[in-house]
Design an enzyme around this catalytic site. Structure first.
Site, PDB file in Angstrom:
ATOM      1  N   HIS A 230       0.871  -1.202   0.000  1.00  0.00           N
ATOM      2  CA  HIS A 230       0.000   0.000   0.000  1.00  0.00           C
ATOM      3  C   HIS A 230       0.897   1.237   0.000  1.00  0.00           C
ATOM      4  O   HIS A 230       1.476   1.590   1.022  1.00  0.00           O
ATOM      5  CB  HIS A 230      -0.908   0.014   1.239  1.00  0.00           C
ATOM      6  CG  HIS A 230      -1.874   1.162   1.260  1.00  0.00           C
ATOM      7  ND1 HIS A 230      -3.205   0.985   1.575  1.00  0.00           N
ATOM      8  CD2 HIS A 230      -1.732   2.488   1.018  1.00  0.00           C
ATOM      9  CE1 HIS A 230      -3.828   2.153   1.514  1.00  0.00           C
ATOM     10  NE2 HIS A 230      -2.947   3.087   1.179  1.00  0.00           N
TER      11      HIS A 230
ATOM     12  N   LYS B 100      -9.140  -0.423  -6.170  1.00  0.00           N
ATOM     13  CA  LYS B 100      -9.265   0.237  -4.875  1.00  0.00           C
ATOM     14  C   LYS B 100     -10.654   0.808  -4.698  1.00  0.00           C
ATOM     15  O   LYS B 100     -11.178   1.507  -5.570  1.00  0.00           O
ATOM     16  CB  LYS B 100      -8.225   1.380  -4.799  1.00  0.00           C
ATOM     17  CG  LYS B 100      -8.163   2.076  -3.461  1.00  0.00           C
ATOM     18  CD  LYS B 100      -7.584   1.194  -2.368  1.00  0.00           C
ATOM     19  CE  LYS B 100      -7.807   1.790  -0.982  1.00  0.00           C
ATOM     20  NZ  LYS B 100      -6.762   2.713  -0.579  1.00  0.00           N
TER      21      LYS B 100
ATOM     22  N   HIS C 142     -10.494   1.123   1.521  1.00  0.00           N
ATOM     23  CA  HIS C 142     -10.318   2.115   2.590  1.00  0.00           C
ATOM     24  C   HIS C 142     -11.544   1.965   3.484  1.00  0.00           C
ATOM     25  O   HIS C 142     -12.642   2.359   3.106  1.00  0.00           O
ATOM     26  CB  HIS C 142     -10.205   3.537   2.039  1.00  0.00           C
ATOM     27  CG  HIS C 142     -10.020   4.550   3.140  1.00  0.00           C
ATOM     28  ND1 HIS C 142      -8.819   5.149   3.418  1.00  0.00           N
ATOM     29  CD2 HIS C 142     -10.891   5.021   4.077  1.00  0.00           C
ATOM     30  CE1 HIS C 142      -8.952   5.949   4.466  1.00  0.00           C
ATOM     31  NE2 HIS C 142     -10.210   5.882   4.887  1.00  0.00           N
TER      32      HIS C 142
ATOM     33  N   ASP D 129       1.357   2.645   3.507  1.00  0.00           N
ATOM     34  CA  ASP D 129       0.494   3.810   3.314  1.00  0.00           C
ATOM     35  C   ASP D 129       1.315   5.091   3.369  1.00  0.00           C
ATOM     36  O   ASP D 129       0.831   6.124   3.799  1.00  0.00           O
ATOM     37  CB  ASP D 129      -0.658   3.844   4.336  1.00  0.00           C
ATOM     38  CG  ASP D 129      -1.736   4.848   3.949  1.00  0.00           C
ATOM     39  OD1 ASP D 129      -1.809   5.226   2.771  1.00  0.00           O
ATOM     40  OD2 ASP D 129      -2.495   5.270   4.843  1.00  0.00           O
TER      41      ASP D 129
HETATM   42  N1  NCD Z   1      -3.730   7.654   4.571  1.00  0.00           N
HETATM   43  C1  NCD Z   1      -3.866   8.942   4.450  1.00  0.00           C
HETATM   44  O1  NCD Z   1      -4.011   9.642   5.470  1.00  0.00           O
HETATM   45  N2  NCD Z   1      -3.846   9.551   3.246  1.00  0.00           N
HETATM   46  C2  NCD Z   1      -3.745   8.926   1.953  1.00  0.00           C
HETATM   47  C3  NCD Z   1      -5.041   8.333   1.505  1.00  0.00           C
HETATM   48  C4  NCD Z   1      -5.433   7.050   2.213  1.00  0.00           C
HETATM   49  O2  NCD Z   1      -4.715   6.057   2.164  1.00  0.00           O
HETATM   50  O3  NCD Z   1      -6.508   6.997   2.813  1.00  0.00           O
HETATM   51  C5  NCD Z   1      -3.256   9.960   0.939  1.00  0.00           C
HETATM   52  O4  NCD Z   1      -3.351   9.710  -0.268  1.00  0.00           O
HETATM   53  O5  NCD Z   1      -2.749  11.002   1.365  1.00  0.00           O
HETATM   54 ZN    ZN Z   2      -3.324   5.027   1.504  1.00  0.00          ZN
HETATM   55 ZN    ZN Z   3      -6.896   4.938   2.808  1.00  0.00          ZN
END
Ligand code: NCD
Ligand code: ZN
Ligand code: ZN
Length: 349
Positions: free
Chosen positions: A16, A102, A139, A250
């Site tokens: 991710h 996604k 998500h 992430d």
């Molecule tokens: N995780 C986050 O806080 N932000 C992610 C988006 C996401 O993964 O939900 C982003 O693209 O900035």
């Molecule tokens: Zn993310």
């Molecule tokens: Zn997310």
């Protein structure tokens, strides 16, 4: 507690990752390529990556931005909208480079405005994905204004995810960036087709990091950090050896000015030291021997992709993380900025 000065594992993958685009991407992609062989690249660009053609073009831009000689493979994803068709899923599968789709509930997070508003109507698309063996990446937060932001993940599980699993049995689903004990328990007790990614920041920090002693926008992400008991549940899941929990950073860089303002963006940049941060968590839990499963085996096994062939070595060699990195025409403040971390990636072995 075990004490080791080096650990060698199969080269890991990041399941991710947000690479962004343009000059900003060129500044961050090398951090991921340095440690991971592959990464699932999130499609929430502006505009989002909704067609296979767009995914192929984005992939080409990523490859062009990689450091010389890098063998990094971006695994592409499509952003599902209310207008995605089963034909698009077939094109994605046939491309050989799009490996997942996604699901952003519309409005749930950064650049999710074009996300899905009606999941039952997505049925033909989800069936096409199941037929293609393509995982649905979720998500997992409701967008209902009436629901407290700290409860949006558990409520999503009950209202949306449980029915979704029944709606399309056999569809592989990854509940992305899990943040609560409820999510961990749900994944554990769920079918073999349900897995979860866990980020380094949700393993390292609880919600005090955002609010205690002052408001710290660089700790703001979605799903938002939770109470300590949830962090402990995540550490337990990640270090348990359970095959349906795996690494997904992430890592989500935002320019400093869009975080340090009166309505800051959600997202924590961690790609600069992601594996090192996970290693610190596993070491503290006395589970360094389980890092390889979480980082390098569980992900490919769930996706049905081969494990990587080469290996990577982490050595104990504390270093202080920079306060900033270049990010296009701005800068990004990384996770653990200015702190010392105990592990360093030595080299490919
Ligand atoms: N995780 C986050 O806080 N932000 C992610 C988006 C996401 O993964 O939900 C982003 O693209 O900035
Ligand atoms: Zn993310
Ligand atoms: Zn997310």
């Amino acid at each position: 507690m075990e004490s080791r000065d080096a650990i060698e594992i199969i080269r890991p993958d990041d399941w991710h990752l947000h690479l962004r685009d343009g000059a900003a991407m060129a500044d961050v992609v090398g951090f991921s390529a340095r440690q991971f062989a592959r990464a699932i690249v999130m499609p929430n660009l502006k505009p989002p990556v909704v067609t296979t053609e767009q995914a192929l073009a984005y992939r080409a831009r990523i490859l062009a931005a990689l450091p010389e000689g890098s063998g990094f493979t971006p695994l592409m994803t499509l952003y599902l909208t209310d207008r995605t068709t089963p034909d698009e899923i077939a094109r994605a599968r046939d491309s050989g480079v799009v490996v997942a789709c996604k699901l952003y509930p519309a409005g749930a997070t950064t650049n999710s405005e074009s996300g899905v508003t009606d999941i039952p109507r997505l049925q033909p698309v989800l069936e096409a994905m199941r037929a293609a063996g393509m995982p649905l990446l979720v998500h997992g937060e409701v967008t209902d204004e009436a629901i407290d932001i700290f409860d949006r993940e558990p409520i999503f599980i009950e209202r949306v995810l449980r029915p979704l699993i029944d709606q399309v049995p056999g569809l592989k689903i990854v509940l992305e960036h899990v943040t609560t004990a409820e999510a961990v328990n749900f994944v554990r007790s769920g079918p073999e087709t349900l897995a979860a990614t866990i980020t380094p920041h949700h393993l390292l920090y609880n919600r005090n990091a955002i609010l205690a002693g002052g408001i710290r926008p660089h700790f703001y992400c979605l799903p938002v950090l939770k109470r300590e008991r949830h962090r402990l549940a995540l550490v337990e899941a990640a270090t348990s050896g359970h095959p349906r929990f795996f690494l997904g950073t992430d890592s989500a860089p935002h320019a400093i000015g869009t975080k340090e303002c009166n309505c800051g963006c959600a997202g924590i940049f961690s790609a600069h030291a992601a594996l090192e941060a996970y290693a610190a968590v596993f070491e503290r839990a006395g589970a360094l021997d389980r890092l390889e499963g979480f980082a390098s085996r569980h992900g490919p096994d769930f996706y049905g992709l081969p494990r990587n062939q080469d290996r990577l070595k982490l050595i104990r060699d504390p270093w202080t993380l920079p306060e900033h990195y270049a990010f296009g025409d701005s800068q990004v403040v990384p996770m653990c900025a200015g702190e010392t971390i105990g592990w360093r990636i030595e080299a490919s072995v």
